[in-house]
Enzyme design. Structure first.
Site, mmCIF file in Angstrom:
data_model
loop_
_atom_site.group_PDB
_atom_site.id
_atom_site.type_symbol
_atom_site.label_atom_id
_atom_site.label_comp_id
_atom_site.label_asym_id
_atom_site.label_seq_id
_atom_site.Cartn_x
_atom_site.Cartn_y
_atom_site.Cartn_z
ATOM 1 N N LYS A 1 41.905 6.479 -24.573
ATOM 2 C CA LYS A 1 41.361 7.755 -24.099
ATOM 3 C C LYS A 1 40.707 8.557 -25.200
ATOM 4 O O LYS A 1 39.830 9.366 -24.936
ATOM 5 C CB LYS A 1 42.477 8.596 -23.449
ATOM 6 C CG LYS A 1 42.851 8.144 -22.060
ATOM 7 C CD LYS A 1 43.480 9.304 -21.304
ATOM 8 C CE LYS A 1 43.789 8.905 -19.871
ATOM 9 N NZ LYS A 1 44.421 9.989 -19.128
ATOM 10 N N LYS B 1 37.707 -5.522 -7.769
ATOM 11 C CA LYS B 1 38.557 -4.718 -6.904
ATOM 12 C C LYS B 1 37.925 -3.345 -6.653
ATOM 13 O O LYS B 1 37.125 -2.861 -7.453
ATOM 14 C CB LYS B 1 39.976 -4.624 -7.478
ATOM 15 C CG LYS B 1 40.201 -3.614 -8.535
ATOM 16 C CD LYS B 1 41.700 -3.524 -8.834
ATOM 17 C CE LYS B 1 41.949 -2.196 -9.515
ATOM 18 N NZ LYS B 1 43.185 -2.081 -10.231
ATOM 19 N N LYS C 1 37.506 3.568 -8.102
ATOM 20 C CA LYS C 1 36.740 4.809 -8.001
ATOM 21 C C LYS C 1 35.806 5.013 -9.183
ATOM 22 O O LYS C 1 34.928 5.862 -9.139
ATOM 23 C CB LYS C 1 37.659 6.003 -7.822
ATOM 24 C CG LYS C 1 38.630 6.236 -8.928
ATOM 25 C CD LYS C 1 39.327 7.570 -8.708
ATOM 26 C CE LYS C 1 40.407 7.761 -9.738
ATOM 27 N NZ LYS C 1 41.743 7.633 -9.223
#
Ligand code: TRP
Length: 343
Positions: free
Chosen positions: A119, A209, A212
């Site tokens: 991150k 898959k 989002k």
């Protein structure tokens, strides 16, 4: 006599899609319902975790309530004393215990967390916050305050769970039995029967898959999609040129995915859906059926969202938060005594 505790932070957001719904949300709620008699279930919104990276703060309050409603609309019961639902920041002991644990946590230990490395890697040093850095300590406090044994989390969180175990053992070794040590990840997975391999695929690229982070959103059916939009996405799903319906995930991934979605959306067995469509030489009927089933599913879900009485939800939260404060403060006091802050 106290029941073992299952605890987790319910992270969800506005753009949940049917892959999350069938793959995570529903199995989780089923688990909560089936285990509620034998375990204490503690489910909370980790609101203090929401801005370890920058967010729009004017939306946070609404987002927290929206998250909770998603869970209720998906079937989470509000009337069970065995299931406690609460907002993390309403229990100040989370923050206090975090500070104390911070002082027993190594800088190097936190630096090795892969999620932190992932991150923070794109951000400049000034934008990587200390909150992002020590967020696993807050997560450990979330778990240890309530003596949780089982903590269902995604794969991206297992390293944080291991840290919670490490810091619990470290504190216990230094100060005597303060904390229940959560079970190791392998026992957690066995307990939750994790990963039945259910993966809904993207409608446009059925080998990937549904996710989002797919920026076009064309292959992703969001729980908030209008019937029109959802039906169009289904009707333009990628198929193949075999010309016969077969459940063959390797050769016909698009068709297999549609069959899978149809079974889930209707709540039928996959095998009976396959039996019905197998061998058909046109894909049109299958697509239409999937579109209808998805439209029904979204319609029902959105209607349930509308029906949720915010006052009921708030009453449940306030009731449970009072109880959780009492439990958390008890643990915190033990820790405060152990480190010499209280007599
Ligand atoms: N970090 C978790 C996530 O990103 C959410 C979370 C916060 C959590 N505190 C927790 C999960 C404690 C389990 C236990 O999904």
């Amino acid at each position: 006599m106290t029941k073992p505790v299952i605890l987790t932070g319910l992270r969800a957001n506005n753009d949940l899609h049917i892959g999350n719904y069938f793959g995570a949300l529903l199995p989780f709620i089923d688990m909560a319902k089936t285990k509620a008699d034998d375990y204490q279930l503690d489910l909370f919104v980790p609101d203090l975790h929401s801005f370890t990276t920058p967010i729009d703060h004017s939306k946070l309050q609404q987002q927290i309530m929206h998250n909770l409603k998603l869970f209720v609309a998906a079937g989470l019961p509000l009337n069970s004393d065995n299931i406690r639902i609460y907002r993390q920041s309403y229990i100040p002991a989370h923050s206090e215990l975090t500070w104390i644990l911070d002082c027993f946590t190594g800088f190097g230990e936190m630096s090795r967390m892969t999620q932190f490395k992932d991150k923070s890697s794109g951000l400049g040093a000034e934008r990587v916050t200390v909150g992002l850095f020590n967020y696993p300590v807050l997560m450990a406090a979330d778990i240890l305050l309530y003596g949780a044994t089982y903590v269902p989390v995604g794969d991206d969180q297992t390293q944080h769970l291991e840290f919670a175990r490490d810091i619990a053992e470290r504190m216990n070794n230094k100060f005597g039995e303060l904390f229940v040590v959560p079970k190791p990840v392998k026992d957690q997975n066995a307990f939750f029967g994790k990963d039945q391999g259910l993966r809904i695929k993207d409608l446009v690229e059925p080998t990937k898959k549904m996710s989002k982070s797919d920026d076009t959103g064309k292959g992703v059916i969001f729980l908030g999609d209008t019937p029109d939009v959802a039906a169009k996405k289904v009707m333009s799903a990628t198929t193949d040129s075999e010309g016969v319906v077969r459940f063959d995930t390797a050769k016909q991934p698009g068709i297999a995915n549609l069959l899978q979605i149809l079974a889930l959306a209707r709540g039928e067995d996959l095998s009976s859906v396959i039996d019905h469509y197998d061998g058909q030489t046109s894909y049109g009927a299958l697509k239409t059926a999937v579109a209808e089933a998805v439209v029904d599913l979204l319609g029902d879900f959105q209607a349930r969202m509308e029906l949720i009485d915010e006052n009921d939800l708030l009453a449940k939260l306030e009731h449970d938060e009072a109880i959780m404060n009492a439990t958390a403060n008890k643990t915190l006091l033990q820790v405060q005594k152990a480190v010499g802050l209280r007599a």
